[in-house]
Design a protein around this motif. Structure first.
Motif, short mmCIF file in Angstrom:
data_model
loop_
_atom_site.label_atom_id
_atom_site.label_comp_id
_atom_site.label_asym_id
_atom_site.label_seq_id
_atom_site.Cartn_x
_atom_site.Cartn_y
_atom_site.Cartn_z
N GLY A 41 0.86 -1.30 -0.07
CA GLY A 41 0.26 -0.13 -0.48
C GLY A 41 1.03 1.22 0.12
O GLY A 41 0.70 2.05 -0.59
N GLY A 42 1.81 1.02 0.50
CA GLY A 42 2.90 2.47 1.13
C GLY A 42 3.52 2.89 -0.82
O GLY A 42 3.44 3.86 -1.00
N GLY A 43 4.09 1.59 -1.45
CA GLY A 43 4.16 2.49 -3.01
C GLY A 43 2.89 2.11 -3.91
O GLY A 43 3.20 3.28 -4.80
N SER A 44 2.30 0.98 -3.82
CA SER A 44 0.79 2.14 -4.19
C SER A 44 0.31 3.49 -4.14
O SER A 44 0.24 4.56 -5.24
N LEU A 45 0.35 4.20 -2.80
CA LEU A 45 -0.13 5.20 -2.73
C LEU A 45 0.67 6.56 -2.75
O LEU A 45 0.51 7.60 -3.72
N ARG A 46 2.43 6.23 -2.99
CA ARG A 46 3.23 6.93 -3.76
C ARG A 46 2.97 6.97 -5.10
O ARG A 46 2.70 8.47 -5.82
N ASP A 47 2.87 6.50 -5.83
CA ASP A 47 2.34 6.04 -7.27
C ASP A 47 1.19 7.17 -7.34
O ASP A 47 1.56 7.43 -8.21
N TYR A 94 3.14 4.93 -12.98
CA TYR A 94 2.32 4.39 -13.95
C TYR A 94 2.77 3.54 -14.34
O TYR A 94 3.84 4.06 -15.49
N PRO A 95 2.79 2.07 -14.15
CA PRO A 95 1.48 1.32 -13.50
C PRO A 95 2.73 1.07 -12.08
O PRO A 95 3.59 1.50 -11.91
N LEU A 96 1.62 1.07 -11.31
CA LEU A 96 1.67 0.34 -9.90
C LEU A 96 3.01 -0.81 -9.65
O LEU A 96 2.81 -1.62 -11.08
N THR A 97 3.11 -0.87 -8.62
CA THR A 97 4.61 -1.93 -9.06
C THR A 97 3.67 -3.01 -8.71
O THR A 97 4.56 -3.97 -9.63
N TRP A 98 2.84 -3.21 -8.07
CA TRP A 98 1.97 -5.01 -7.97
C TRP A 98 1.39 -5.14 -9.44
O TRP A 98 0.78 -6.11 -9.96
N HIS A 156 4.25 -5.89 -11.34
CA HIS A 156 4.99 -7.86 -10.74
C HIS A 156 3.88 -8.22 -9.50
O HIS A 156 3.92 -8.13 -8.64
N PRO A 157 2.94 -8.62 -10.81
CA PRO A 157 1.42 -9.78 -9.85
C PRO A 157 2.28 -10.74 -8.75
O PRO A 157 0.86 -10.93 -7.78
N GLU A 158 2.91 -10.78 -9.52
CA GLU A 158 3.56 -12.11 -8.27
C GLU A 158 4.21 -11.82 -6.81
O GLU A 158 4.14 -12.70 -5.84
N TYR A 159 4.06 -10.68 -6.78
CA TYR A 159 4.71 -9.74 -5.24
C TYR A 159 3.22 -10.09 -4.75
O TYR A 159 3.15 -10.19 -3.19
#
Length: 212
Positions: free
Chosen positions: A49-55, A61-65, A68-71
């Motif tokens: 969530g921290g990285g997503s909120l930052r992005d 974009y795109p968000l990290t997950w 990398h959906p494996e995360y």
């Protein structure tokens, strides 16, 4: 922009951190009697969530997950494992405190680097690091109906600011990322662990007067 070792070091710490954050978040969800889907959601939100909120805030974009959906599988799987072995988790408390501290400093430096690559002002770079390091825990606590750790007396957000400041300060002094990253990580980790060991706390604002 970055040297050979710093991305590898940060990526390794990042993977360790998201797993550890997911596991501690699963315990928080368990204390609220959530079902297994709720446990997995809380774990993923906390770890990513921290990285997503930052992005989202920076328009990165795109968000990290998403890349990398494996995360998501890693964090969800870590949550399920935690639910299965919860009775022995207390014995691993020290290990998880260390992993949480590593995650805080690693997330902070990664957040700073994302903002740097977008060529944003230094204040925004520092805030980006703090959001990356701390926002996941805030989201966890809010969803679990607890006062966020960030707003309590522990040294947490301040450790993130110190870590980001040392990283940026090192670069301002001419250090390469290969030098600035380990220095910032080591110093931030040391401050966080010392704060836990000696119960260092931020001053509290206590106000009890009634204006009525």
């Amino acid at each position: 922009m970055f040297s050979d070792i710093s991305p590898f070091l940060l990526h390794t710490l990042y993977l360790v951190a998201i797993v550890a954050e997911a596991m501690t978040a699963a315990l928080s969800a368990g204390r609220r009697d959530m079902d297994w889907m709720g446990v997995c959601i809380i774990a993923c939100v906390t770890a990513l969530g921290g990285g997503s909120l930052r992005d989202v805030l920076l328009g990165h974009y795109p968000l990290t997950w998403v890349i990398h959906p494996e995360y998501l599988w890693m964090t969800g799987g870590a949550a399920i494992v935690t639910a299965l072995i919860a009775p022995i988790m207390r014995r691993l408390r020290s290990l998880f405190l260390l992993a949480d501290a590593l995650g805080l400093v690693a997330f902070t430096v990664i957040g700073c680097q994302v903002a740097q690559m977008m060529q944003l002002p230094i204040t925004v770079v520092l805030i980006s690091g703090m959001i990356t390091g701390c926002a996941g825990g805030v989201l966890r606590d809010v969803l679990c109906n607890e006062v966020p750790l960030l707003f309590r007396k522990e040294l947490y957000a301040s450790v993130s600011v110190v870590t980001g400041g040392l990283y940026l300060g090192g670069q301002a002094l001419g250090l390469s990322a290969n030098a600035a990253v380990p220095i910032a990580l080591a110093a931030g980790l040391a401050v966080r662990l010392l704060a836990l060991r000696f119960n260092w706390q931020m001053p509290k604002f206590v106000y009890r007067d009634d204006w009525d």
